[in-house]
Design an enzyme around this catalytic site. Structure first.
Site, PDB file in Angstrom:
ATOM      1  N   HIS A  99       0.698  -1.219  -0.097  1.00 30.93           N
ATOM      2  CA  HIS A  99      -0.125   0.073  -0.042  1.00 30.93           C
ATOM      3  C   HIS A  99       1.070   1.320  -0.021  1.00 30.93           C
ATOM      4  O   HIS A  99       1.658   1.326   1.065  1.00 30.93           O
ATOM      5  CB  HIS A  99      -0.897   0.057   1.367  1.00 30.93           C
ATOM      6  CG  HIS A  99      -1.711   1.191   1.465  1.00 30.93           C
ATOM      7  ND1 HIS A  99      -3.160   1.214   1.184  1.00 30.93           N
ATOM      8  CD2 HIS A  99      -1.493   2.220   2.190  1.00 30.93           C
ATOM      9  CE1 HIS A  99      -3.531   2.330   1.511  1.00 30.93           C
ATOM     10  NE2 HIS A  99      -2.769   3.088   2.195  1.00 30.93           N
ATOM     11  N   CYS A 107      -2.414  14.349   2.579  1.00 27.17           N
ATOM     12  CA  CYS A 107      -1.598  13.792   3.845  1.00 27.17           C
ATOM     13  C   CYS A 107      -1.734  14.940   4.997  1.00 27.17           C
ATOM     14  O   CYS A 107      -1.251  15.810   4.605  1.00 27.17           O
ATOM     15  CB  CYS A 107      -0.170  13.461   3.365  1.00 27.17           C
ATOM     16  SG  CYS A 107       0.886  13.058   4.740  1.00 27.17           S
ATOM     17  N   HIS A 113       2.020   5.322  -0.684  1.00 23.81           N
ATOM     18  CA  HIS A 113       1.430   6.629  -1.021  1.00 23.81           C
ATOM     19  C   HIS A 113       2.327   7.354  -1.854  1.00 23.81           C
ATOM     20  O   HIS A 113       3.286   6.997  -2.153  1.00 23.81           O
ATOM     21  CB  HIS A 113       1.112   7.472   0.488  1.00 23.81           C
ATOM     22  CG  HIS A 113       0.126   6.983   0.984  1.00 23.81           C
ATOM     23  ND1 HIS A 113      -1.048   7.842   1.241  1.00 23.81           N
ATOM     24  CD2 HIS A 113      -0.524   5.768   1.674  1.00 23.81           C
ATOM     25  CE1 HIS A 113      -1.786   7.440   1.914  1.00 23.81           C
ATOM     26  NE2 HIS A 113      -1.855   6.139   2.049  1.00 23.81           N
TER      27      HIS A 113
HETATM   28 ZN    ZN Z   1      -2.918   4.865   3.070  1.00 23.20          ZN
END
Ligand code: ZN
Length: 320
Positions: free
Chosen positions: A214, A247, A216
């Site tokens: 996962h 974020c 970003h």
């Molecule tokens: Zn995340």
């Protein structure tokens, strides 16, 4: 989730969970349903549709059960839900999620801030969820994944020791998860680090138990990291349509890696995802209309598809 014979990479859309929980606006339930249905129609096979957290903590997820129930009606779609604890798992299973995922922050400071629990407390919760899952009849048993969050660094603690990530991955497996994922929650990962950590974790728990990461795109390394993961044999990549989310610790930064750019890269490399990119690009309109003023990211959507692009195997065609 392993890929099936007709695709090489499973692109797991996490925007309806990770993206929506990171922004202030609450997307209307009807728009969520339209988004999920449109992405599934474009060929996306797995979607993390929500998180089962109390609505007073995350009003964006108040309709979790309704969204899962709707998503389940879409043929061929794996419906994934995030659960922070046993209560969340019970609700996700009751709603009919095919798969549940629980985050365990490698940084204990982050774990206490995020789930208000120590590592030992989260592992105990995992044990109880695993027991619940095992108690269900086989046809109602969801897949159970444990994600080591902040695996590549933490906004509160800074660097996270790799041995800590490996140890927690082992503890998750011992506590009864089917699979472990590695999450770059904070957008700190770099390709070298990702390769190293994937190898270290797989050496302890087995390659078959770590198939997804996962990522970003906080610092622009999202696709570089995705490629490094693919070259290590990772087959499931999480991403978010339009990089939705941002974020909280990095103003102006995008959220997850952008699904449209990821699919373009995979498509151009001749890797099969089952996703029709022009149809996927058209889904952005639903987000733009339902979340006015919210930033949507992505280079491919801005630049458009290259001249001569043909859906599926464009890279193969040009190599011939
Ligand atoms: Zn995340």
């Amino acid at each position: 989730m392993q890929t099936t014979a007709d695709i090489d990479v499973l692109v797991s859309e996490v925007g309806p969970r990770d993206g929506l929980q990171s922004i202030k606006a609450v997307m209307p339930t009807a728009a969520k349903k339209a988004w999920i249905a449109a992405e599934a129609a474009a060929g996306v096979r797995e979607i993390e549709v929500c998180s089962f957290v109390p609505a007073k903590l995350l009003p964006q997820m108040a309709d979790a059960a309704e969204v899962v129930a709707f998503a389940r009606t879409i043929p061929g779609l794996t419906v994934l839900a995030l659960v922070p604890n046993l209560r969340g798992a019970e609700n996700a299973i009751a709603a009919g999620a095919h798969k549940i995922a629980l985050p365990l922050s490698a940084s204990e400071t982050h774990s206490k801030a995020n789930l208000r629990r120590t590592h030992d407390q989260v592992i105990e919760e995992v044990r109880q969820i695993a027991a619940l899952v095992r108690s269900l009849p086989a046809d109602r048993r969801p897949g159970f994944e444990g994600n080591v969050a902040t695996a590549f660094g933490c906004t509160l603690e800074g660097p996270v020791p790799e041995r800590k990530v490996v140890e927690l991955a082992c503890r998750l497996v011992e506590a009864g998860v089917d699979e472990v994922g590695l999450s770059d929650t904070t957008g700190y990962a770099n390709p070298q680090q990702l390769r190293r950590l994937i190898r270290l974790v797989r050496a302890e728990i087995g390659a078959e138990r770590l198939s997804g990461v996962h990522l970003h795109n906080t610092r622009g390394l999202g696709l570089a990291n995705a490629l490094a993961a693919l070259e290590e044999g990772i087959t499931t990549l999480d991403s978010s349509l339009g990089g939705l989310g941002g974020c909280p610790y990095a103003p102006g930064a995008s959220g997850n890696i952008v699904t449209e750019d990821l699919v373009f890269m995979l498509d151009a490399m001749g890797l099969r995802t089952g996703i029709d990119l022009p149809r996927l690009l058209a889904v952005r309109r639903i987000l733009a209309e339902a979340l006015p003023g919210e930033a949507l990211y992505g280079f491919t959507p801005d630049a458009g598809l290259p001249k001569g692009y043909e859906p599926g195997g464009w890279g193969i065609a040009t190599a011939a």
